[in-house]
Write a protein that holds these residues in place. Sequence first.
Motif, short mmCIF file in Angstrom:
data_model
loop_
_atom_site.label_atom_id
_atom_site.label_comp_id
_atom_site.label_asym_id
_atom_site.label_seq_id
_atom_site.Cartn_x
_atom_site.Cartn_y
_atom_site.Cartn_z
N ILE A 194 0.85 -1.34 -0.15
CA ILE A 194 0.13 -0.02 0.08
C ILE A 194 0.82 1.23 0.09
O ILE A 194 2.14 1.38 0.66
CB ILE A 194 -1.13 0.02 1.17
CG1 ILE A 194 -1.86 -1.09 1.29
CG2 ILE A 194 -1.57 1.38 1.46
CD1 ILE A 194 -3.30 -0.90 0.18
N THR A 195 0.43 2.16 -0.83
CA THR A 195 1.19 3.46 -0.38
C THR A 195 0.37 4.11 0.60
O THR A 195 -0.91 4.78 0.46
CB THR A 195 1.20 4.49 -1.81
OG1 THR A 195 1.95 3.56 -3.00
CG2 THR A 195 1.78 5.63 -1.62
N ALA A 196 0.98 4.42 1.71
CA ALA A 196 0.22 5.07 2.83
C ALA A 196 0.62 6.34 3.03
O ALA A 196 1.65 6.87 2.58
CB ALA A 196 0.66 4.34 4.21
N VAL A 197 -0.81 7.25 3.27
CA VAL A 197 -0.53 8.67 3.05
C VAL A 197 -0.97 9.36 4.61
O VAL A 197 -1.95 8.92 5.20
CB VAL A 197 -1.68 9.35 2.37
CG1 VAL A 197 -1.58 10.91 1.92
CG2 VAL A 197 -1.30 8.52 0.76
N GLY A 198 0.02 10.02 5.00
CA GLY A 198 -0.21 10.80 6.23
C GLY A 198 -0.79 12.18 6.14
O GLY A 198 -0.83 12.69 5.13
N ASP A 252 4.31 6.36 3.66
CA ASP A 252 5.35 6.59 2.71
C ASP A 252 5.46 8.09 2.42
O ASP A 252 6.34 8.41 1.76
CB ASP A 252 4.90 6.00 1.45
CG ASP A 252 4.77 4.33 1.82
OD1 ASP A 252 5.81 3.74 2.20
OD2 ASP A 252 3.71 3.75 1.80
N ILE A 253 4.38 8.79 2.35
CA ILE A 253 4.21 9.99 1.81
C ILE A 253 2.99 10.84 2.69
O ILE A 253 2.37 10.09 3.37
CB ILE A 253 3.87 10.09 0.24
CG1 ILE A 253 4.06 11.57 -0.51
CG2 ILE A 253 2.51 9.80 -0.05
CD1 ILE A 253 4.10 11.50 -1.85
N ALA A 254 2.94 12.13 2.67
CA ALA A 254 1.94 13.05 3.35
C ALA A 254 1.60 14.22 2.60
O ALA A 254 2.41 14.56 1.61
CB ALA A 254 2.39 13.31 4.77
N ALA A 255 0.46 14.79 3.02
CA ALA A 255 0.04 15.92 2.34
C ALA A 255 -0.74 16.74 3.40
O ALA A 255 -1.18 16.03 4.51
CB ALA A 255 -0.98 15.85 1.18
N LEU A 256 -1.04 18.12 3.15
CA LEU A 256 -1.86 18.68 4.15
C LEU A 256 -3.01 18.03 4.39
O LEU A 256 -3.95 17.46 3.57
CB LEU A 256 -2.06 19.98 3.56
CG LEU A 256 -0.94 21.20 3.74
CD1 LEU A 256 -1.14 22.22 3.07
CD2 LEU A 256 -0.55 21.38 5.02
N GLY A 257 -3.31 17.80 5.80
CA GLY A 257 -4.69 17.24 6.39
C GLY A 257 -5.25 18.27 7.41
O GLY A 257 -5.89 17.46 8.17
N ALA A 284 -8.57 13.05 3.82
CA ALA A 284 -8.45 14.40 3.18
C ALA A 284 -7.09 14.49 2.38
O ALA A 284 -7.13 14.51 1.18
CB ALA A 284 -8.65 15.67 4.05
N SER A 285 -5.98 13.99 3.11
CA SER A 285 -4.70 14.25 2.55
C SER A 285 -4.30 13.04 1.61
O SER A 285 -4.03 13.17 0.49
CB SER A 285 -3.71 14.31 3.60
OG SER A 285 -3.98 12.94 4.42
N CYS A 286 -5.16 11.93 1.92
CA CYS A 286 -4.97 10.66 0.78
C CYS A 286 -5.68 10.95 -0.52
O CYS A 286 -4.93 10.68 -1.43
CB CYS A 286 -5.39 9.34 1.57
SG CYS A 286 -5.11 7.72 0.59
N PRO A 287 -6.85 11.52 -0.38
CA PRO A 287 -7.35 11.69 -2.03
C PRO A 287 -6.57 12.58 -2.70
O PRO A 287 -6.65 12.85 -4.04
CB PRO A 287 -8.88 11.97 -1.60
CG PRO A 287 -9.17 11.50 -0.23
CD PRO A 287 -7.90 11.41 0.52
N VAL A 288 -5.83 13.55 -2.02
CA VAL A 288 -5.21 14.67 -2.85
C VAL A 288 -4.06 13.90 -3.52
O VAL A 288 -3.46 14.13 -4.66
CB VAL A 288 -4.61 15.70 -1.67
CG1 VAL A 288 -3.60 16.65 -2.41
CG2 VAL A 288 -5.67 16.50 -1.14
N VAL A 289 -3.21 13.02 -2.67
CA VAL A 289 -2.09 12.27 -3.20
C VAL A 289 -2.66 11.46 -4.45
O VAL A 289 -2.08 11.16 -5.56
CB VAL A 289 -1.32 11.37 -2.27
CG1 VAL A 289 -0.39 10.75 -2.63
CG2 VAL A 289 -0.67 12.30 -1.05
N ALA A 290 -3.61 10.83 -4.05
CA ALA A 290 -4.44 9.72 -5.15
C ALA A 290 -4.48 10.62 -6.49
O ALA A 290 -4.41 10.31 -7.70
CB ALA A 290 -5.68 9.19 -4.86
N GLY A 291 -5.15 11.95 -6.33
CA GLY A 291 -5.23 12.93 -7.32
C GLY A 291 -3.90 13.19 -8.14
O GLY A 291 -4.17 13.20 -9.48
N ILE A 292 -3.05 13.61 -7.57
CA ILE A 292 -1.92 13.86 -8.02
C ILE A 292 -1.08 12.72 -8.78
O ILE A 292 -0.64 12.71 -9.87
CB ILE A 292 -0.82 14.38 -6.93
CG1 ILE A 292 -1.01 15.67 -6.23
CG2 ILE A 292 0.70 14.33 -7.52
CD1 ILE A 292 -0.34 15.87 -5.03
#
Length: 201
Positions: A35-39, A126-131, A150-158
Motif C-alpha cells: 500500500i502507498t500510505a498517506v499521512g 510513505d508520503i504525506a500531504a496537508l490534512g 483528506a490528504s490521501c485523496p489529494v495524493v491519489a489525485g496527484i
Amino acid sequence: TLLASSGDSGAHGRTDGFCTTEKANPAFPASSPYITAVGATQIKPGSGSTSGASEPICQNQLQCATGGTEIVCSNAKGALITSGGGFSVYAPRPSYQEAVVSAYLSKSGVTPPEKDFNKAGRGYPDIAALGHNYYIQLDGQVQAVDGTSASCPVVAGIMSIVNSARVSAGKSKLGFANPTLYAIAANNPDAFNDVTEGDNK
C-alpha cells in the motif's frame, strides 16, 4: 497503486486511541508494504501566510494558506487529528524503503523504546500531504475538517494526473508507486518537502 490513509489516531491507532499502553499499534491496511500510505501534515501555528491567494473563496469567506512551515498534523499543535504512522508488527521492511528507514532509526530520540514497536517492520506513511483545515460545505454551511481522509485523496489525485500525463506522452502508467517514490527521494531530495518537525505520539 493502492493508497490508504495512515489513520487519524497517531502511533497508537484507533484500537488504543487513549494510549492506555505504551506499545504502538500500527494501522492496517496502511502498514502493508503493498500500500502507498498517506499521512497528514499541517501548517505550523504562527508560520503561515495568507497573502496572495487569488481564489474567490479566499477573498470572501476564508483565509487560505499560501505558505508556512509544514509539520506533522497533531492534536498537540491544534489539529483535530494526529496523523497515523509507525511500523508494522507483521510485515518486514521492504527493500525499497530500507535506506531511508534505517537512516531514520539511527537518529536519537525519534522512536519509542524498542520494546514498544517493531523496528524491523515496514515503516509508514510513505508520503504525506496537508490534512488540516480543509474547506467543505455541509448543509450549506462552511466548515473546516481535518484528516488523512483528506490528504490521501489529494495524493491519489496527484498520482492520477501523473499517470494521465505519462499515458498522453505514450509512456506506461506508474504501477506500484512506492519503489519510485523512494528512488525519487533518494536521487532528487528537492522533489519532496521533508517534514522533520512534530510527532504522532
